[in-house]
Design an enzyme around this catalytic site. Structure first.
Site, mmCIF file in Angstrom:
data_model
loop_
_atom_site.group_PDB
_atom_site.id
_atom_site.type_symbol
_atom_site.label_atom_id
_atom_site.label_comp_id
_atom_site.label_asym_id
_atom_site.label_seq_id
_atom_site.Cartn_x
_atom_site.Cartn_y
_atom_site.Cartn_z
ATOM 1 N N GLY A 157 0.915 -1.296 -0.070
ATOM 2 C CA GLY A 157 0.184 0.003 -0.075
ATOM 3 C C GLY A 157 0.862 1.376 -0.075
ATOM 4 N N CYS A 158 0.190 2.460 -0.332
ATOM 5 C CA CYS A 158 0.981 3.724 -0.519
ATOM 6 C C CYS A 158 1.257 4.294 0.685
ATOM 7 C CB CYS A 158 0.161 4.684 -1.419
ATOM 8 S SG CYS A 158 -1.428 4.934 -0.843
#
Length: 346
Positions: A157-158
């Site tokens: 995930g970012c």
């Protein structure tokens, strides 16, 4: 490897999918990618018909998605820029149709080895347990050695990318006093919410506004926990929506177990990320900004230390569509096939 690789992309109409297409069409070691769309209009034969800004780059053929078509496309690597539930179904189906395929999944479906973790945080049925166990968490700065033989790579995930890169050197050094708690104060541009229309991401709701969301319930929380070796009670992970298009800035607050000076901390970070081209360590006292990382695959890390040498604030900054999604997927692809880590990204 010098021969160009053939790749397929499933899903290219979202923000991360378009960013991925942009990178792959300019990659020096890739033949013209084939783009498989879940909803393809009969009049669309090339991605440039959906994104005119890609005209003149390279052929970008679009086809209707089917497992059989992807499996027979001749692709070595398949990128999935699809929703979590779609990836959970597509990965086993694709591998059953062609066991030689290798997959980079940009969704959250294959980020955890535990089916229970996925179900708890994503509120969806878990993917196949054996495939979850096989999947590699695609953070090249930490797990590059596992990429070369990986058949399934779960792109991180970012938010977790920024937090893990910002804190992992300190965790591994043993310098953090975890009993005092760690605060991860994270902010993202609106593209991080995806392209699906929602009231809270409409222009009028985002512009000149700033808000926190999903407190104590954000689905990226277990990634931070697992890859920093922290219990959920050891840290607070809070996310905010910025009124900007793209970018993530994570401010990380820690208490050190003993005093350290700034030069020592900077040296520790530089040693940890030596040879890692996409992590840029700023000089002590300098802090990163969104404008310096957007449209790149870099994660910039800076810090400030108080006079006691025990209270430390780390700032990690990246592009949520670049290092936080599509750029990292290409970085993983390079590692899987033995290309230069920076190929197609600099």
């Amino acid at each position: 490897m010098s021969d160009p690789a053939r790749v397929a992309v499933v899903g290219a109409t979202g923000y991360a999918g378009f960013e991925l297409a942009r990178l792959l069409l300019r990659h020096p070691h890739i033949e013209s990618p084939i783009f498989f769309l879940r909803e393809l209009r009969p009049d669309v034969r090339c991605l440039t018909e959906l994104f005119p800004q890609l005209r003149g780059w390279r052929e970008a053929p679009c086809k209707q998605l089917s497992v059989e078509a992807v499996a027979k496309s001749g692709a070595k690597i398949v990128f999935l820029s699809t929703p979590h539930e779609a990836s959970a179904e597509l990965v086993p189906a694709l591998l059953a149709a062609n066991p030689d395929l290798r997959i980079v999944d940009l969704s959250g479906a294959f980020r955890f080895h535990s089916p229970e973790t996925f179900t708890k945080w994503y509120k969806l049925p878990a993917p196949d347990a054996e495939l979850l166990e096989e999947a590699v968490y695609g953070l090249p700065e930490l797990y590059a050695g596992a990429l070369q033989k990986a058949r399934i790579v779960g792109n991180p995930g970012c938010y977790p990318t920024s937090v893990i890169l910002g804190l992992r050197p300190l965790i591994d050094s043993g310098w953090i006093d975890a009993e005092h708690g760690i605060i991860c104060d994270c902010k993202s541009g609106a593209s991080g919410a995806g392209k699906e229309p929602r009231r809270e991401t409409h222009f009028v709701e985002v512009n000149e506004n700033f808000r926190a969301y999903n407190l104590f319930s954000h689905r990226h929380t277990p990634e931070v926990s697992e890859h920093l070796g922290l219990a959920l009670d050891d840290f607070i992970f809070t996310t905010h929506l910025l009124p900007v298009e793209r970018g993530i800035l994570s401010t990380l607050y820690v208490k050190l177990g003993g005093p350290h000076d700034a030069a020592e901390i900077e040296a520790m970070y530089r040693k940890f990320y030596a040879g890692k081209p996409f992590v840029r360590i700023l000089p002590a006292g300098s802090l990163p900004e969104l404008q310096h990382v957007t449209h790149t695959n870099f994660c910039d890390i800076g810090f400030a230390l108080d006079a006691s040498g025990k209270r430390l604030i780390i700032v990690a900054c990246l592009d949520n569509l670049g290092k936080g999604a599509a750029g990292q997927a290409v970085q993983n692809f390079n590692g899987m096939l033995g290309y230069s880590e920076t190929a197609g990204l600099l």
